[in-house]
Design a protein around this motif. Structure first.
Motif, PDB file in Angstrom:
ATOM      1  N   GLY A  36      36.125  37.967  53.314  1.00  0.00           N
ATOM      2  CA  GLY A  36      37.057  38.714  53.261  1.00  0.00           C
ATOM      3  C   GLY A  36      38.516  38.663  54.141  1.00  0.00           C
ATOM      4  N   VAL A  37      38.723  36.872  53.524  1.00  0.00           N
ATOM      5  CA  VAL A  37      39.832  36.964  54.370  1.00  0.00           C
ATOM      6  C   VAL A  37      40.927  36.535  53.578  1.00  0.00           C
ATOM      7  CG1 VAL A  37      41.462  35.746  56.102  1.00  0.00           C
ATOM      8  CG2 VAL A  37      38.812  36.234  56.768  1.00  0.00           C
ATOM      9  N   LEU A  38      42.251  36.724  53.217  1.00  0.00           N
ATOM     10  CA  LEU A  38      43.267  36.247  52.583  1.00  0.00           C
ATOM     11  C   LEU A  38      43.287  35.543  52.520  1.00  0.00           C
ATOM     12  CD1 LEU A  38      44.070  37.532  49.649  1.00  0.00           C
ATOM     13  CD2 LEU A  38      46.251  38.231  50.777  1.00  0.00           C
ATOM     14  N   ARG A  39      43.442  34.222  52.070  1.00  0.00           N
ATOM     15  CA  ARG A  39      43.883  33.156  51.977  1.00  0.00           C
ATOM     16  C   ARG A  39      45.077  32.805  50.994  1.00  0.00           C
ATOM     17  NH1 ARG A  39      41.719  31.155  57.185  1.00  0.00           N
ATOM     18  NH2 ARG A  39      39.931  32.169  57.517  1.00  0.00           N
ATOM     19  N   ASP A  40      46.286  32.138  51.853  1.00  0.00           N
ATOM     20  CA  ASP A  40      47.682  31.665  51.162  1.00  0.00           C
ATOM     21  C   ASP A  40      47.425  30.161  50.097  1.00  0.00           C
ATOM     22  OD1 ASP A  40      49.869  31.340  50.460  1.00  0.00           O
ATOM     23  OD2 ASP A  40      50.876  31.042  52.213  1.00  0.00           O
ATOM     24  N   LEU A  41      47.272  30.619  48.779  1.00  0.00           N
ATOM     25  CA  LEU A  41      47.656  28.848  47.926  1.00  0.00           C
ATOM     26  C   LEU A  41      48.464  28.224  47.840  1.00  0.00           C
ATOM     27  CD1 LEU A  41      44.737  30.549  45.427  1.00  0.00           C
ATOM     28  CD2 LEU A  41      44.115  28.395  47.244  1.00  0.00           C
ATOM     29  N   SER A  42      49.536  28.714  48.380  1.00  0.00           N
ATOM     30  CA  SER A  42      51.210  28.863  47.232  1.00  0.00           C
ATOM     31  C   SER A  42      51.531  27.174  48.338  1.00  0.00           C
ATOM     32  CB  SER A  42      52.167  29.909  47.866  1.00  0.00           C
ATOM     33  OG  SER A  42      52.549  29.750  49.802  1.00  0.00           O
ATOM     34  N   GLY A  43      50.773  26.940  49.278  1.00  0.00           N
ATOM     35  CA  GLY A  43      51.144  25.010  49.863  1.00  0.00           C
ATOM     36  C   GLY A  43      50.423  24.060  48.674  1.00  0.00           C
ATOM     37  N   LEU A  44      49.131  24.394  47.792  1.00  0.00           N
ATOM     38  CA  LEU A  44      48.352  24.032  46.713  1.00  0.00           C
ATOM     39  C   LEU A  44      49.465  24.468  45.308  1.00  0.00           C
ATOM     40  CD1 LEU A  44      44.778  24.140  48.441  1.00  0.00           C
ATOM     41  CD2 LEU A  44      46.759  22.150  48.349  1.00  0.00           C
ATOM     42  N   VAL A  45      49.591  25.269  45.308  1.00  0.00           N
ATOM     43  CA  VAL A  45      49.553  25.493  43.883  1.00  0.00           C
ATOM     44  C   VAL A  45      50.841  26.617  43.804  1.00  0.00           C
ATOM     45  CG1 VAL A  45      47.024  24.617  42.852  1.00  0.00           C
ATOM     46  CG2 VAL A  45      47.773  27.259  43.540  1.00  0.00           C
ATOM     47  N   PRO A  46      51.475  26.390  42.731  1.00  0.00           N
ATOM     48  CA  PRO A  46      52.604  27.260  42.497  1.00  0.00           C
ATOM     49  C   PRO A  46      52.149  28.948  41.880  1.00  0.00           C
ATOM     50  CG  PRO A  46      52.503  26.347  40.843  1.00  0.00           C
ATOM     51  CD  PRO A  46      51.404  25.279  41.478  1.00  0.00           C
ATOM     52  N   ASP A  47      50.526  29.159  41.318  1.00  0.00           N
ATOM     53  CA  ASP A  47      50.482  30.445  40.704  1.00  0.00           C
ATOM     54  C   ASP A  47      48.558  29.909  40.208  1.00  0.00           C
ATOM     55  OD1 ASP A  47      50.454  32.996  40.271  1.00  0.00           O
ATOM     56  OD2 ASP A  47      52.200  32.762  38.849  1.00  0.00           O
ATOM     57  N   ILE A  48      48.834  31.523  40.374  1.00  0.00           N
ATOM     58  CA  ILE A  48      47.535  31.419  39.603  1.00  0.00           C
ATOM     59  C   ILE A  48      47.869  31.559  38.056  1.00  0.00           C
ATOM     60  CG2 ILE A  48      44.907  33.010  39.638  1.00  0.00           C
ATOM     61  CD1 ILE A  48      46.170  30.979  41.736  1.00  0.00           C
ATOM     62  N   ASP A  49      47.755  30.975  37.046  1.00  0.00           N
ATOM     63  CA  ASP A  49      48.107  30.538  35.232  1.00  0.00           C
ATOM     64  C   ASP A  49      47.663  29.840  34.937  1.00  0.00           C
ATOM     65  OD1 ASP A  49      49.376  28.294  36.298  1.00  0.00           O
ATOM     66  OD2 ASP A  49      51.309  28.875  36.288  1.00  0.00           O
ATOM     67  N   GLY A  50      47.575  30.027  33.649  1.00  0.00           N
ATOM     68  CA  GLY A  50      46.938  29.144  32.256  1.00  0.00           C
ATOM     69  C   GLY A  50      46.705  27.344  33.028  1.00  0.00           C
ATOM     70  N   ALA A  51      47.908  27.464  33.303  1.00  0.00           N
ATOM     71  CA  ALA A  51      48.193  26.053  34.062  1.00  0.00           C
ATOM     72  C   ALA A  51      46.793  25.636  34.237  1.00  0.00           C
ATOM     73  CB  ALA A  51      49.466  25.499  33.675  1.00  0.00           C
ATOM     74  N   LEU A  52      47.044  26.302  35.925  1.00  0.00           N
ATOM     75  CA  LEU A  52      46.489  26.127  36.899  1.00  0.00           C
ATOM     76  C   LEU A  52      44.746  26.304  35.984  1.00  0.00           C
ATOM     77  CD1 LEU A  52      45.444  25.828  39.955  1.00  0.00           C
ATOM     78  CD2 LEU A  52      45.302  28.292  39.888  1.00  0.00           C
ATOM     79  N   LEU A  53      43.791  27.430  35.380  1.00  0.00           N
ATOM     80  CA  LEU A  53      42.938  27.667  35.087  1.00  0.00           C
ATOM     81  C   LEU A  53      42.402  26.164  34.669  1.00  0.00           C
ATOM     82  CD1 LEU A  53      43.027  31.095  34.697  1.00  0.00           C
ATOM     83  CD2 LEU A  53      42.514  30.065  36.580  1.00  0.00           C
ATOM     84  N   ALA A  54      43.190  26.062  33.585  1.00  0.00           N
ATOM     85  CA  ALA A  54      42.435  24.853  32.415  1.00  0.00           C
ATOM     86  C   ALA A  54      43.549  23.500  33.768  1.00  0.00           C
ATOM     87  CB  ALA A  54      43.549  24.033  31.452  1.00  0.00           C
ATOM     88  N   ASP A  55      43.761  23.055  34.653  1.00  0.00           N
ATOM     89  CA  ASP A  55      43.341  21.323  35.213  1.00  0.00           C
ATOM     90  C   ASP A  55      42.629  21.664  36.676  1.00  0.00           C
ATOM     91  OD1 ASP A  55      44.273  20.462  37.228  1.00  0.00           O
ATOM     92  OD2 ASP A  55      46.357  20.447  37.654  1.00  0.00           O
ATOM     93  N   ASP A  56      41.296  20.729  36.411  1.00  0.00           N
ATOM     94  CA  ASP A  56      40.015  20.677  36.968  1.00  0.00           C
ATOM     95  C   ASP A  56      40.489  20.619  38.616  1.00  0.00           C
ATOM     96  OD1 ASP A  56      38.246  22.324  34.994  1.00  0.00           O
ATOM     97  OD2 ASP A  56      37.711  20.182  33.912  1.00  0.00           O
ATOM     98  N   THR A  57      41.386  19.281  37.967  1.00  0.00           N
ATOM     99  CA  THR A  57      41.683  18.875  39.732  1.00  0.00           C
ATOM    100  C   THR A  57      42.713  19.074  40.580  1.00  0.00           C
ATOM    101  OG1 THR A  57      41.816  16.853  38.037  1.00  0.00           O
ATOM    102  CG2 THR A  57      43.144  16.831  40.650  1.00  0.00           C
ATOM    103  N   ALA A  58      43.369  20.714  40.197  1.00  0.00           N
ATOM    104  CA  ALA A  58      43.876  21.616  41.142  1.00  0.00           C
ATOM    105  C   ALA A  58      42.474  22.583  41.437  1.00  0.00           C
ATOM    106  CB  ALA A  58      44.880  21.870  40.376  1.00  0.00           C
TER     107      ALA A  58
END
Length: 285
Positions: free
Chosen positions: A21-43
């Protein structure tokens, strides 16, 4: 994974809700949660690995707004009359094929953002829905397996509707479906691997603490796989597109007169099993 976007409107940052239940920051790994990320299995694999290794920094969730879990949505496709009990309550015949209409992406707001009752509205209605988020480009899909493979994950959606605009003003349904703030989404995008059976989810909505809708996605006339496959015959689905899959019985339109349509000051809460909970206060536009 439970992926989300947090922060002020237009400046949301990507985040993850971990198993404790802890909120974790992803901004150091990915720029956003969007279609580009969702299609990128590596990311996505990098996110999973970083979470497993305990490498994601915690975020202070106090007072932090939760935005829509997907940014830069291309389109929101909606399915009408997709629950047997909802068709019965409205007196409509069971559709032989899915009923499709569209919502503009700019109707999408965060799960706890204010919902605006449009000027001149007397029949603003509620609809809790299971939202499907697409993760692969999908056109002319042939099988249910292909359809489910195109799904990145699932979320809670509120398909707010103005029934007089939708039904009594002529033309198509768009006028009653595309008012500002009429599609709260979230709080999370839950990846498809954590939702093994999208047809076994409880779905509920309350108005001012009173339970109005209580159903199950098992009652859908056209299940998720069939919906995705069907829609792909008529339009190309792209990563980050959203499909709202319909609402169960219990909407205001289906209740006896005087129908209890929403008014300024009302509080609507809604949830889908495993996908989180929303809460919106209504105010006049």
């Amino acid at each position: 994974m439970k992926l989300l976007r947090v922060g002020t409107v237009g400046a949301e940052r990507p985040a993850l809700l971990d198993g404790s239940g802890v909120l974790r920051d992803l901004s150091g790994l990915v720029p956003d949660i969007d279609g580009a990320l969702l299609a990128d299995d590596t990311a996505l694999a990098r996110i999973r690995a970083a979470e497993a290794a305990g490498e994601l920094p915690a975020l202070d969730a106090d007072g932090l707004r939760i935005g829509p879990p997907v940014g830069r949505i291309g389109k929101v496709v909606c399915i009408g009359l997709n629950y047997h009990d909802h068709a019965r309550e409205t007196g409509a015949a069971t559709p032989e094929e899915p009923i499709i209409f569209l919502k503009a992406p700019d109707t999408v707001v965060g799960p706890d953002d204010t919902v605006l009752i449009p000027r001149g509205s007397e029949k603003t209605d509620w609809e809790v829905e299971l939202a499907v988020v697409i993760g692969r480009t999908a056109r002319y899909l042939e099988t249910d397996e292909q359809a489910l493979a195109a799904v990145a994950g699932y979320a809670v959606a509120h398909d707010v509707s103005e029934r007089a605009f939708q039904i009594e003003r002529g033309g198509q349904w768009d006028k009653g479906k595309n008012c500002e703030t009429f599609n709260p989404l979230g709080p999370w995008l839950v990846t498809a691997d954590e939702v093994p059976d999208p047809q076994a989810l409880g779905i509920r909505l309350w108005v001012n603490g009173e339970l109005k809708q209580k159903g199950s996605t098992a009652d859908q006339i056209f299940p998720v796989a069939e919906v995705v496959r069907y829609v792909s015959q008529f339009m190309t689905l792209y990563p980050g597109d959203v499909i709202n899959t319909g609402t169960p019985a219990g909407v205001a339109m289906g209740q006896p007169d005087p129908k209890p349509y929403l008014r300024a000051g009302d509080v609507v809460e809604l949830e889908v099993d495993g996908l989180g909970r929303q809460s919106q206060t209504l105010r006049s536009a």
